[in-house]
Design an enzyme around this catalytic site. Structure first.
Site, PDB file in Angstrom:
ATOM      1  N   ASP A   1      -7.659   6.971   0.188  1.00 43.25           N
ATOM      2  CA  ASP A   1      -6.289   7.277   0.594  1.00 43.25           C
ATOM      3  C   ASP A   1      -6.053   7.029   2.082  1.00 43.25           C
ATOM      4  OD1 ASP A   1      -5.375   8.226  -1.982  1.00 43.25           O
ATOM      5  OD2 ASP A   1      -6.650   9.970  -1.662  1.00 43.25           O
ATOM      6  N   ASP A   2      -7.091   6.620   2.788  1.00 39.14           N
ATOM      7  CA  ASP A   2      -6.976   6.408   4.230  1.00 39.14           C
ATOM      8  C   ASP A   2      -6.338   5.043   4.514  1.00 39.14           C
ATOM      9  OD1 ASP A   2      -8.300   7.474   7.014  1.00 39.14           O
ATOM     10  OD2 ASP A   2      -8.249   5.293   6.928  1.00 39.14           O
ATOM     11  N   LEU A   3      -5.284   5.047   5.322  1.00 39.40           N
ATOM     12  CA  LEU A   3      -4.557   3.807   5.598  1.00 39.40           C
ATOM     13  C   LEU A   3      -5.441   2.776   6.289  1.00 39.40           C
ATOM     14  CD1 LEU A   3      -1.898   2.245   5.561  1.00 39.40           C
ATOM     15  CD2 LEU A   3      -1.304   3.352   7.738  1.00 39.40           C
TER      16      LEU A   3
END
Length: 201
Positions: A153-155
């Site tokens: 979920d980390d950009l």
């Protein structure tokens, strides 16, 4: 993760993923990164939400200065107004005090997390208000040195993977997880490299 572990992981990943092998030749290895274990790490995680690293560190330093030691026992004794003056929002005070209270009451065994497998540890952490899966995964990676975590979920991870693989658009978290299954059991090192690679471009 220290440099020795990163070097070992990158060597293995380079053998199974030619895109990493080529990128490492150009950009080198990422730096090591560790978080303090225990309550201090979760305190910093909450403070850091939606803030730049520089601002988060400054606020954390002010909060730490209010305690002889960073423990749930010490933190819960800090007056709420003092936390406000240090820069914490009402919501972040609620979250951090909630974590401290849960730890003191035995409902959140922070030290016991190291004895749980990855998924059980993540589920235990995200039961705390203010801590989501990303926060749990970061704690496992950098405080507990778990080797096979992929914070999809980390950009930065997603954008790094997009550039590494030459994709036309950013992959979804599910697509990203599917793309790096062959990185196991070194997905933590792979994630760290994706951050490094993204910031070099």
């Amino acid at each position: 993760m220290d440099k020795k572990l990163i070097h070992q992981g990158i060597e293995t990943l380079s053998l199974i993923d030619q895109d990493i092998a080529q990128a490492v030749k150009q950009y080198g290895l990422p730096d090591g990164r560790t978080y303090p274990k225990g309550f201090e790490a979760f305190l910093f995680t909450i403070i850091s939400q939606q803030l730049s690293t520089k601002v988060a560190i400054a606020i954390t330093d002010r909060v730490l200065a209010l305690m002889p030691a960073c423990t749930p026992e010490q933190f819960i004794q800090i007056p709420t107004q003092a936390l406000r003056d240090a820069g914490l929002s009402h919501r972040k005070i609620e979250y951090t005090q909630g974590i401290a209270t849960a730890a003191l009451e035995g409902n959140f065994d922070i030290d016991g997390l190291q004895h749980l497998d990855d998924e059980r540890a993540i589920k235990t952490i995200i039961n705390m208000r203010g801590l989501g899966r990303w926060s749990a995964e970061i704690y496992l990676m950098f405080a507990l040195d778990r080797r096979d975590i992929f914070p999809a979920d980390d950009l930065g991870v997603l954008l790094g993977l997009q550039k590494l693989k030459g994709l036309a658009s950013k992959p979804t978290p599910k697509e990203a997880r599917d793309m790096v299954t062959h990185w196991a059991p070194w997905r933590s090192v792979g994630s760290l490299f994706l951050w490094h690679y993204y910031h070099q471009n």
